[in-house]
Design a protein around this motif. Structure first.
Motif, PDB file in Angstrom:
ATOM      1  N   GLU A  19       0.850  -1.347  -0.335  1.00  0.00           N
ATOM      2  CA  GLU A  19      -0.034   0.399  -0.269  1.00  0.00           C
ATOM      3  C   GLU A  19       0.598   1.231   0.017  1.00  0.00           C
ATOM      4  O   GLU A  19       0.982   2.150  -0.604  1.00  0.00           O
ATOM      5  CB  GLU A  19      -1.129   0.082   1.550  1.00  0.00           C
ATOM      6  CG  GLU A  19      -1.906  -0.762   1.284  1.00  0.00           C
ATOM      7  CD  GLU A  19      -2.483  -1.309   2.359  1.00  0.00           C
ATOM      8  OE1 GLU A  19      -4.057  -1.450   2.368  1.00  0.00           O
ATOM      9  OE2 GLU A  19      -2.604  -0.654   3.470  1.00  0.00           O
ATOM     10  N   ALA A  20       2.117   1.184   0.535  1.00  0.00           N
ATOM     11  CA  ALA A  20       2.790   2.690   0.939  1.00  0.00           C
ATOM     12  C   ALA A  20       3.772   2.375  -0.491  1.00  0.00           C
ATOM     13  O   ALA A  20       3.983   3.607  -0.314  1.00  0.00           O
ATOM     14  CB  ALA A  20       3.574   2.370   1.885  1.00  0.00           C
ATOM     15  N   GLY A  21       4.469   1.738  -1.007  1.00  0.00           N
ATOM     16  CA  GLY A  21       5.170   1.492  -1.988  1.00  0.00           C
ATOM     17  C   GLY A  21       6.941   1.491  -1.384  1.00  0.00           C
ATOM     18  O   GLY A  21       7.377   1.883  -2.314  1.00  0.00           O
ATOM     19  N   SER A  22       6.712   1.419   0.047  1.00  0.00           N
ATOM     20  CA  SER A  22       7.924   1.662   0.320  1.00  0.00           C
ATOM     21  C   SER A  22       8.330   1.154   1.712  1.00  0.00           C
ATOM     22  O   SER A  22       7.493   1.123   2.142  1.00  0.00           O
ATOM     23  CB  SER A  22       8.845   3.204   0.244  1.00  0.00           C
ATOM     24  OG  SER A  22       7.448   4.169   0.923  1.00  0.00           O
ATOM     25  N   LEU A  23       9.925   0.741   2.134  1.00  0.00           N
ATOM     26  CA  LEU A  23       9.473   0.534   3.352  1.00  0.00           C
ATOM     27  C   LEU A  23       9.469   1.538   4.275  1.00  0.00           C
ATOM     28  O   LEU A  23       8.779   1.709   5.323  1.00  0.00           O
ATOM     29  CB  LEU A  23      11.259   0.139   3.603  1.00  0.00           C
ATOM     30  CG  LEU A  23      11.500  -1.131   2.472  1.00  0.00           C
ATOM     31  CD1 LEU A  23      13.031  -1.447   3.115  1.00  0.00           C
ATOM     32  CD2 LEU A  23      10.612  -2.490   2.989  1.00  0.00           C
ATOM     33  N   SER A  24       9.952   2.806   3.877  1.00  0.00           N
ATOM     34  CA  SER A  24      10.135   3.614   5.030  1.00  0.00           C
ATOM     35  C   SER A  24       8.177   3.775   4.913  1.00  0.00           C
ATOM     36  O   SER A  24       8.210   4.857   6.133  1.00  0.00           O
ATOM     37  CB  SER A  24      10.606   4.922   4.348  1.00  0.00           C
ATOM     38  OG  SER A  24      10.247   5.136   3.168  1.00  0.00           O
ATOM     39  N   GLY A  25       7.603   4.257   4.745  1.00  0.00           N
ATOM     40  CA  GLY A  25       6.301   4.409   4.076  1.00  0.00           C
ATOM     41  C   GLY A  25       5.580   3.029   5.201  1.00  0.00           C
ATOM     42  O   GLY A  25       4.783   4.143   6.073  1.00  0.00           O
ATOM     43  N   ALA A  26       5.574   2.230   4.403  1.00  0.00           N
ATOM     44  CA  ALA A  26       4.930   0.755   5.776  1.00  0.00           C
ATOM     45  C   ALA A  26       5.553   1.242   6.807  1.00  0.00           C
ATOM     46  O   ALA A  26       4.979   1.486   8.371  1.00  0.00           O
ATOM     47  CB  ALA A  26       6.031   0.201   5.544  1.00  0.00           C
ATOM     48  N   ALA A  27       6.957   1.807   7.966  1.00  0.00           N
ATOM     49  CA  ALA A  27       7.546   1.614   8.984  1.00  0.00           C
ATOM     50  C   ALA A  27       6.787   2.334   9.422  1.00  0.00           C
ATOM     51  O   ALA A  27       6.117   2.578  10.536  1.00  0.00           O
ATOM     52  CB  ALA A  27       8.966   1.665   8.756  1.00  0.00           C
ATOM     53  N   ARG A  28       6.603   3.876   8.857  1.00  0.00           N
ATOM     54  CA  ARG A  28       5.138   5.343   9.553  1.00  0.00           C
ATOM     55  C   ARG A  28       3.695   4.062   9.026  1.00  0.00           C
ATOM     56  O   ARG A  28       3.385   4.440  10.940  1.00  0.00           O
ATOM     57  CB  ARG A  28       5.689   5.623   8.627  1.00  0.00           C
ATOM     58  CG  ARG A  28       6.709   7.012   8.616  1.00  0.00           C
ATOM     59  CD  ARG A  28       7.122   7.897   7.851  1.00  0.00           C
ATOM     60  NE  ARG A  28       6.266   8.113   6.844  1.00  0.00           N
ATOM     61  CZ  ARG A  28       7.099   7.850   5.510  1.00  0.00           C
ATOM     62  NH1 ARG A  28       8.483   8.650   5.373  1.00  0.00           N
ATOM     63  NH2 ARG A  28       6.939   8.018   4.509  1.00  0.00           N
ATOM     64  N   GLN A  29       3.530   3.813   8.676  1.00  0.00           N
ATOM     65  CA  GLN A  29       2.148   3.589   9.182  1.00  0.00           C
ATOM     66  C   GLN A  29       1.891   2.073   9.977  1.00  0.00           C
ATOM     67  O   GLN A  29       1.442   2.367  10.663  1.00  0.00           O
ATOM     68  CB  GLN A  29       1.604   2.682   7.975  1.00  0.00           C
ATOM     69  CG  GLN A  29       0.226   1.818   8.162  1.00  0.00           C
ATOM     70  CD  GLN A  29       0.050   0.945   6.337  1.00  0.00           C
ATOM     71  OE1 GLN A  29       0.624   1.765   5.064  1.00  0.00           O
ATOM     72  NE2 GLN A  29      -1.027  -0.437   6.343  1.00  0.00           N
ATOM     73  N   LEU A  30       2.963   1.222   9.890  1.00  0.00           N
ATOM     74  CA  LEU A  30       3.267   0.481  11.345  1.00  0.00           C
ATOM     75  C   LEU A  30       3.768   0.797  12.873  1.00  0.00           C
ATOM     76  O   LEU A  30       3.644   0.105  13.079  1.00  0.00           O
ATOM     77  CB  LEU A  30       3.677  -0.945  11.151  1.00  0.00           C
ATOM     78  CG  LEU A  30       3.261  -1.951   9.867  1.00  0.00           C
ATOM     79  CD1 LEU A  30       4.662  -2.408   8.850  1.00  0.00           C
ATOM     80  CD2 LEU A  30       1.731  -2.375  10.015  1.00  0.00           C
ATOM     81  N   GLY A  31       3.808   1.437  12.290  1.00  0.00           N
ATOM     82  CA  GLY A  31       5.219   2.234  14.002  1.00  0.00           C
ATOM     83  C   GLY A  31       5.952   1.844  13.642  1.00  0.00           C
ATOM     84  O   GLY A  31       5.946   1.373  15.620  1.00  0.00           O
ATOM     85  N   VAL A  32       6.657   1.504  13.414  1.00  0.00           N
ATOM     86  CA  VAL A  32       8.037   0.545  13.543  1.00  0.00           C
ATOM     87  C   VAL A  32       9.596   0.838  13.052  1.00  0.00           C
ATOM     88  O   VAL A  32       9.173   2.064  11.875  1.00  0.00           O
ATOM     89  CB  VAL A  32       7.950  -0.829  12.952  1.00  0.00           C
ATOM     90  CG1 VAL A  32       7.017  -2.174  13.929  1.00  0.00           C
ATOM     91  CG2 VAL A  32       7.971  -1.289  11.255  1.00  0.00           C
ATOM     92  N   ASN A  33      10.617   0.455  13.155  1.00  0.00           N
ATOM     93  CA  ASN A  33      11.540   0.737  11.693  1.00  0.00           C
ATOM     94  C   ASN A  33      11.947   0.588  10.665  1.00  0.00           C
ATOM     95  O   ASN A  33      11.536  -0.810  10.494  1.00  0.00           O
ATOM     96  CB  ASN A  33      13.133   0.967  12.640  1.00  0.00           C
ATOM     97  CG  ASN A  33      13.376  -0.565  13.524  1.00  0.00           C
ATOM     98  OD1 ASN A  33      13.670  -1.036  12.366  1.00  0.00           O
ATOM     99  ND2 ASN A  33      13.709  -0.701  14.455  1.00  0.00           N
TER     100      ASN A  33
END
Length: 294
Positions: A19-33
């Motif tokens: 959904e985010a298209g990136s690791l950083s975007g997914a990390a922000r969505q999940l609240g992890v690093n």
């Protein structure tokens, strides 16, 4: 490796990257690093033996396998959301049907408890079944049984709520009319049960004088009604006899004939929120001083 080794907890990480298209975007969505998402994605691809994403300079793009994973994982997430929304909400509201089987006499005596429980939990549909037949909890005829017994089935879970005592009662006016009369003028109302095994029948057989008349009745509440309207003597549970101001206790209870009031449930439903709520509510209220059961 096969798909059976996939960890359910990995699915949200894959979905977030899709959904985010990136690791950083997914990390922000999940609240992890960032590194946690990276390790999860690498682990899923290794276990499945496929590549889910093409790593490009501007982000992660789903491969055909990734798109297939995404479509099916969305269905799983939607299904989990439905379960949480529909079933989780019911647990919070303590809603749904709850069937309790008991005897006519206990229903008469404990009506205030059932009424108070229904008012406390209005979203529970309380179904009360009464009668002499012990409904089968194993076959789910009922969720909970409230029954007098000395030998509760071992395969059920339950609580012993109170001893139940029995004594001989008669209407005050009936006793006064019998003063100075021979015992042959007495009438006894006896429960017509199989083999005279009930405490009421055993007490009647012990105390009824020879030559006294007998009226048989096939229901406990019937015996109670006939005694309180002055037809004769009758052995009754104290929880009934003590509720009627017109009745006099003729003989004190004999502990040999005591039984216990048990609340029972099938082991498979002991974690039901409705069953737990009723167990706690009924235990507290039935054991309170307001109910004289012995």
């Amino acid at each position: 490796m096969n798909a059976q080794t996939l960890d359910w907890s990995d699915i949200p990480y894959v979905l977030a990257v899709c959904e985010a298209g990136s690791l950083s975007g997914a990390a922000r969505q999940l609240g992890v690093n960032h590194s946690t998402v990276f390790r999860r994605i690498e682990g899923v691809e290794t276990r499945l033996g496929v590549t889910l994403f093409e790593r490009l300079s501007h982000g992660y793009i789903m491969t055909a396998a990734g798109e297939h994973f995404f479509r099916n994982a969305l269905q799983l997430r939607d299904g989990m959301n439905i379960i949480q929304r529909e079933l989780g909400g019911q647990d919070l509201r303590l809603a749904g049907a709850l069937t309790v089987t008991t005897t006519d006499s206990l229903l008469h005596c404990l009506a205030p408890v059932f009424s108070a429980f229904q008012n406390e939990y209005p979203d529970i549909e309380l179904r009360l079944l009464s009668g002499t037949r012990l409904l089968d909890l194993m076959q789910r005829d009922a969720d909970i049984a409230l029954r007098p017994t000395n030998k509760p089935p071992e395969h059920w879970i339950g609580r012993n709520l109170s001893p139940l005592a029995y004594a001989v009662y008669a209407q005050k006016a009936y006793l006064e009319a019998l003063q100075d009369q021979p015992v042959t003028e007495q009438r006894w109302i006896r429960l017509n049960d199989n083999l005279n095994q009930s405490p009421m029948s055993q007490i009647t057989l012990e105390h009824k004088p020879d030559g006294a008349g007998v009226t048989l009745c096939d229901s406990l509440m019937g015996v109670f009604d006939l005694v309180r309207f002055g037809l004769g003597f009758g052995a009754l549970p104290c929880y009934l006899g003590e509720t009627c101001h017109d009745l006099v206790r003729v003989h004190d209870p004999d502990e040999r004939f005591n039984s216990d009031l048990w609340m029972l449930a099938h082991p498979d439903i002991r974690r039901s929120a409705r069953v737990h709520a009723f167990f706690e509510f009924a235990t507290k209220n039935i054991r309170s001083a307001g109910f004289r059961l012995h």
